[in-house]
Motif scaffolding. Sequence first.
Motif, mmCIF file in Angstrom:
data_model
loop_
_atom_site.group_PDB
_atom_site.id
_atom_site.type_symbol
_atom_site.label_atom_id
_atom_site.label_comp_id
_atom_site.label_asym_id
_atom_site.label_seq_id
_atom_site.Cartn_x
_atom_site.Cartn_y
_atom_site.Cartn_z
ATOM 1 N N ALA A 114 46.772 30.705 39.816
ATOM 2 C CA ALA A 114 45.388 30.918 39.391
ATOM 3 C C ALA A 114 44.465 29.859 39.986
ATOM 4 O O ALA A 114 43.375 30.171 40.474
ATOM 5 C CB ALA A 114 45.305 30.911 37.869
ATOM 6 N N LEU A 115 44.885 28.597 39.953
ATOM 7 C CA LEU A 115 44.080 27.527 40.546
ATOM 8 C C LEU A 115 43.821 27.774 42.018
ATOM 9 O O LEU A 115 42.735 27.492 42.535
ATOM 10 C CB LEU A 115 44.797 26.181 40.402
ATOM 11 N N ASN A 116 44.824 28.332 42.698
ATOM 12 C CA ASN A 116 44.698 28.469 44.140
ATOM 13 C C ASN A 116 43.992 29.734 44.587
ATOM 14 O O ASN A 116 43.976 30.041 45.786
ATOM 15 C CB ASN A 116 46.075 28.311 44.790
ATOM 16 N N MET A 117 43.348 30.424 43.646
ATOM 17 C CA MET A 117 42.311 31.369 44.050
ATOM 18 C C MET A 117 41.190 30.587 44.729
ATOM 19 O O MET A 117 40.456 31.121 45.555
ATOM 20 C CB MET A 117 41.748 32.114 42.831
ATOM 21 N N GLY A 118 41.076 29.316 44.376
ATOM 22 C CA GLY A 118 40.030 28.457 44.951
ATOM 23 C C GLY A 118 40.516 27.586 46.081
ATOM 24 O O GLY A 118 39.866 26.578 46.411
ATOM 25 N N LEU A 119 41.647 27.947 46.715
ATOM 26 C CA LEU A 119 42.262 27.071 47.716
ATOM 27 C C LEU A 119 41.355 26.781 48.908
ATOM 28 O O LEU A 119 41.285 25.644 49.388
ATOM 29 C CB LEU A 119 43.577 27.689 48.201
ATOM 30 N N THR A 144 45.211 20.537 44.837
ATOM 31 C CA THR A 144 45.508 21.971 44.765
ATOM 32 C C THR A 144 46.327 22.341 43.537
ATOM 33 O O THR A 144 46.608 23.521 43.321
ATOM 34 C CB THR A 144 46.294 22.418 46.010
ATOM 35 N N ASP A 145 46.698 21.348 42.721
ATOM 36 C CA ASP A 145 47.655 21.620 41.647
ATOM 37 C C ASP A 145 47.237 21.057 40.294
ATOM 38 O O ASP A 145 48.090 20.798 39.445
ATOM 39 C CB ASP A 145 49.029 21.068 42.034
ATOM 40 N N SER A 146 45.952 20.862 40.088
ATOM 41 C CA SER A 146 45.505 20.322 38.803
ATOM 42 C C SER A 146 44.070 20.743 38.527
ATOM 43 O O SER A 146 43.340 21.125 39.440
ATOM 44 C CB SER A 146 45.600 18.791 38.800
ATOM 45 N N ASP A 197 33.870 35.604 44.526
ATOM 46 C CA ASP A 197 33.437 35.137 43.213
ATOM 47 C C ASP A 197 34.546 34.358 42.504
ATOM 48 O O ASP A 197 34.285 33.353 41.829
ATOM 49 C CB ASP A 197 33.011 36.316 42.338
ATOM 50 N N ALA A 198 35.792 34.812 42.655
ATOM 51 C CA ALA A 198 36.914 34.149 41.988
ATOM 52 C C ALA A 198 37.104 32.728 42.504
ATOM 53 O O ALA A 198 37.322 31.793 41.730
ATOM 54 C CB ALA A 198 38.194 34.954 42.203
ATOM 55 N N SER A 199 37.012 32.578 43.808
ATOM 56 C CA SER A 199 37.192 31.246 44.402
ATOM 57 C C SER A 199 36.117 30.283 43.924
ATOM 58 O O SER A 199 36.391 29.127 43.576
ATOM 59 C CB SER A 199 37.167 31.361 45.928
ATOM 60 N N ARG A 200 34.883 30.767 43.894
ATOM 61 C CA ARG A 200 33.795 29.901 43.460
ATOM 62 C C ARG A 200 33.903 29.580 41.971
ATOM 63 O O ARG A 200 33.554 28.476 41.543
ATOM 64 C CB ARG A 200 32.451 30.561 43.775
ATOM 65 N N LEU A 201 34.387 30.535 41.170
ATOM 66 C CA LEU A 201 34.558 30.262 39.753
ATOM 67 C C LEU A 201 35.544 29.118 39.537
ATOM 68 O O LEU A 201 35.289 28.216 38.724
ATOM 69 C CB LEU A 201 35.045 31.517 39.025
ATOM 70 N N VAL A 202 36.668 29.138 40.240
ATOM 71 C CA VAL A 202 37.654 28.070 40.080
ATOM 72 C C VAL A 202 37.044 26.714 40.413
ATOM 73 O O VAL A 202 37.209 25.747 39.658
ATOM 74 C CB VAL A 202 38.889 28.334 40.969
ATOM 75 N N SER A 203 36.318 26.633 41.513
ATOM 76 C CA SER A 203 35.695 25.360 41.889
ATOM 77 C C SER A 203 34.674 24.914 40.855
ATOM 78 O O SER A 203 34.629 23.737 40.474
ATOM 79 C CB SER A 203 35.018 25.498 43.261
ATOM 80 N N SER A 207 45.008 39.804 51.720
ATOM 81 C CA SER A 207 43.909 40.681 51.301
ATOM 82 C C SER A 207 42.879 39.900 50.498
ATOM 83 O O SER A 207 41.670 40.163 50.595
ATOM 84 C CB SER A 207 44.449 41.863 50.486
ATOM 85 N N PHE A 208 43.336 38.933 49.724
ATOM 86 C CA PHE A 208 42.419 38.082 48.968
ATOM 87 C C PHE A 208 41.536 37.284 49.922
ATOM 88 O O PHE A 208 40.313 37.219 49.747
ATOM 89 C CB PHE A 208 43.231 37.133 48.071
ATOM 90 N N ALA A 209 42.154 36.673 50.943
ATOM 91 C CA ALA A 209 41.398 35.858 51.895
ATOM 92 C C ALA A 209 40.376 36.695 52.651
ATOM 93 O O ALA A 209 39.249 36.244 52.908
ATOM 94 C CB ALA A 209 42.351 35.184 52.880
#
Length: 267
Positions: free
Chosen positions: A56-61, A71-73, A180-186, A222-224
Amino acid sequence: MSTSLPGYAYLVLMIILVSWFFLIPHFRRLLHISSRRAFRTHPGTDSSVTADRTRALNMGLINSEQIGAYTDSLVTGVPVQRTAIGLQEHWGVTDPESAREVTEWLLYCGNRAVYPSVLHYIRKYPDLPECIRVIMGENINGAELAEFASNLVECMSESEEDDLFPYTDGNLERGILAWDASRLVSLVRMSYEQGFLTETEAWYYIEKMYQQVKSVFPDWQSFATSYVVGRGMWGGSTFSYESILSLAHKALFHSRSPWERYPLQAS
């Protein structure tokens, strides 16, 4: 015999110097990205970060690599003064209320809410000036939609079928949830570090978005691609767009990438 340069030579030299002045910050930024240790990990251990939470965290990788975050916290490892500035300047987030408001906008709405309309217009009106004219005439928020349409057409016109992230019909139809998912994580991670969100709230938002992502994307490729399309609509093919493509490639193929160790869908 005269040793002075002809007039046009001075002009060429001046153009080179001016170009270098404007480009050197970008070269420095790219050098910083390439020289930084890939995919930083937190020096400690956190038993609360399970394999699923790491996914889940690495949706924002891609964004994490862009700013040099762990990448892990939940904590980013980025100076809190820097994240505070980023939250305020880019999101208008300055307190818990604004942090929750923007996070919930990304979770339930985001840029993906207007993306279908943008895609509809550029397909119905292939001529961009006409497309923009129609958008401006039919929408209250026409200026934003017109800019998004122009950006997306620009990136589509530069895309090739053999690109790693092509703007094919299939990829366009899948949408830009990943953006949107990546930006939400950040946003959530930075807000947590600033004390605007509790740990419980932070994981709630990230895991809630991850459930959406898992229902749409079979893998990180596909996510990228969805992320790249969203970034294309949002900002066009600017200089930073090229660095985003490089970071997305790195996330997919670097031997240290968490995407290599943690597939998007748990087996």
